[in-house]
Design a protein around this motif. Structure first.
Motif, PDB file in Angstrom:
ATOM      1  N   LYS A  65      17.435  45.498 -10.377  1.00  0.00           N
ATOM      2  CA  LYS A  65      18.423  46.591 -10.077  1.00  0.00           C
ATOM      3  C   LYS A  65      19.840  46.255 -10.719  1.00  0.00           C
ATOM      4  O   LYS A  65      20.312  45.071 -10.699  1.00  0.00           O
ATOM      5  CB  LYS A  65      18.437  46.577  -8.552  1.00  0.00           C
ATOM      6  CG  LYS A  65      17.202  46.809  -7.784  1.00  0.00           C
ATOM      7  CD  LYS A  65      17.396  46.491  -6.303  1.00  0.00           C
ATOM      8  CE  LYS A  65      16.030  46.504  -5.637  1.00  0.00           C
ATOM      9  NZ  LYS A  65      14.854  45.961  -6.030  1.00  0.00           N
ATOM     10  N   LYS A 100      26.314  51.704  -5.103  1.00  0.00           N
ATOM     11  CA  LYS A 100      25.264  52.272  -5.885  1.00  0.00           C
ATOM     12  C   LYS A 100      24.330  51.574  -6.565  1.00  0.00           C
ATOM     13  O   LYS A 100      24.601  50.341  -7.260  1.00  0.00           O
ATOM     14  CB  LYS A 100      26.020  52.929  -7.085  1.00  0.00           C
ATOM     15  CG  LYS A 100      25.394  54.044  -8.019  1.00  0.00           C
ATOM     16  CD  LYS A 100      26.150  54.745  -8.952  1.00  0.00           C
ATOM     17  CE  LYS A 100      25.776  54.722 -10.345  1.00  0.00           C
ATOM     18  NZ  LYS A 100      26.456  55.463 -11.065  1.00  0.00           N
ATOM     19  N   LYS A 102      20.759  51.063  -8.870  1.00  0.00           N
ATOM     20  CA  LYS A 102      19.966  52.016  -9.857  1.00  0.00           C
ATOM     21  C   LYS A 102      18.863  50.891 -10.097  1.00  0.00           C
ATOM     22  O   LYS A 102      18.868  49.743 -10.360  1.00  0.00           O
ATOM     23  CB  LYS A 102      20.707  52.084 -11.090  1.00  0.00           C
ATOM     24  CG  LYS A 102      19.902  52.791 -12.147  1.00  0.00           C
ATOM     25  CD  LYS A 102      20.539  53.009 -13.377  1.00  0.00           C
ATOM     26  CE  LYS A 102      19.794  53.944 -14.377  1.00  0.00           C
ATOM     27  NZ  LYS A 102      20.337  53.938 -15.528  1.00  0.00           N
ATOM     28  N   LYS A 105      14.742  54.293 -13.344  1.00  0.00           N
ATOM     29  CA  LYS A 105      15.852  55.662 -13.743  1.00  0.00           C
ATOM     30  C   LYS A 105      16.217  56.160 -12.350  1.00  0.00           C
ATOM     31  O   LYS A 105      17.022  57.390 -12.392  1.00  0.00           O
ATOM     32  CB  LYS A 105      14.920  56.717 -14.419  1.00  0.00           C
ATOM     33  CG  LYS A 105      14.367  56.193 -15.763  1.00  0.00           C
ATOM     34  CD  LYS A 105      13.596  57.255 -16.382  1.00  0.00           C
ATOM     35  CE  LYS A 105      12.939  56.891 -17.883  1.00  0.00           C
ATOM     36  NZ  LYS A 105      12.245  57.639 -18.372  1.00  0.00           N
ATOM     37  N   THR A 107      18.536  56.456  -8.904  1.00  0.00           N
ATOM     38  CA  THR A 107      19.839  55.932  -8.283  1.00  0.00           C
ATOM     39  C   THR A 107      20.115  56.106  -6.891  1.00  0.00           C
ATOM     40  O   THR A 107      19.918  57.213  -6.593  1.00  0.00           O
ATOM     41  CB  THR A 107      21.030  56.538  -9.114  1.00  0.00           C
ATOM     42  OG1 THR A 107      20.990  56.024 -10.679  1.00  0.00           O
ATOM     43  CG2 THR A 107      22.435  55.691  -8.813  1.00  0.00           C
TER      44      THR A 107
END
Length: 115
Positions: A65, A100, A102, A105, A107
């Motif tokens: 991540k 945030k 991710k 692909k 998020t």
């Protein structure tokens, strides 16, 4: 004659630009209320977190991540590529942050409170 061909080509390009594209559907992701795709089983705990502690970030896929934490003013205060699930947040002050995450692909954005 050349002008007619040019006219047909321009009209064709304009017509194709307004058609919607084909989108693949996937059952492995859930949609949030805002229509945004979210990470399956994403869990960020403890939240609210005590100051000087460690944050645990897990998901169903357990992939690598990329974690970015922003202050309430939008300034990036922490960036980390997370291979495990522990994120050291000891250098962050008390307050409200936006985290945030991710994974692949996809998020996801969540609110983080440090007490």
């Amino acid at each position: 004659m050349k002008k007619i061909y040019l006219l047909f080509i321009c009209l064709g390009l304009i017509g194709f630009s307004f058609t919607s594209g084909i989108q693949a559907q996937s059952n492995s992701y859930e949609k949030q209320d805002s229509g945004e795709i979210k990470i399956e089983g994403l869990s960020i705990y403890p939240n609210p977190a005590p100051a000087g502690s460690v944050l645990y970030i897990t998901s169903d896929l357990e992939l690598t991540k990329t974690v970015t934490i922003f202050s309430a003013l939008g300034e990036k205060v922490l960036f980390k590529v997370l291979i495990g699930k522990e994120l050291d947040i000891s250098r962050l002050n008390r307050g409200v942050y936006v985290i945030k995450v991710k994974e692949g692909k996809i998020t996801a954005t969540k609110k983080l409170i440090i007490q």
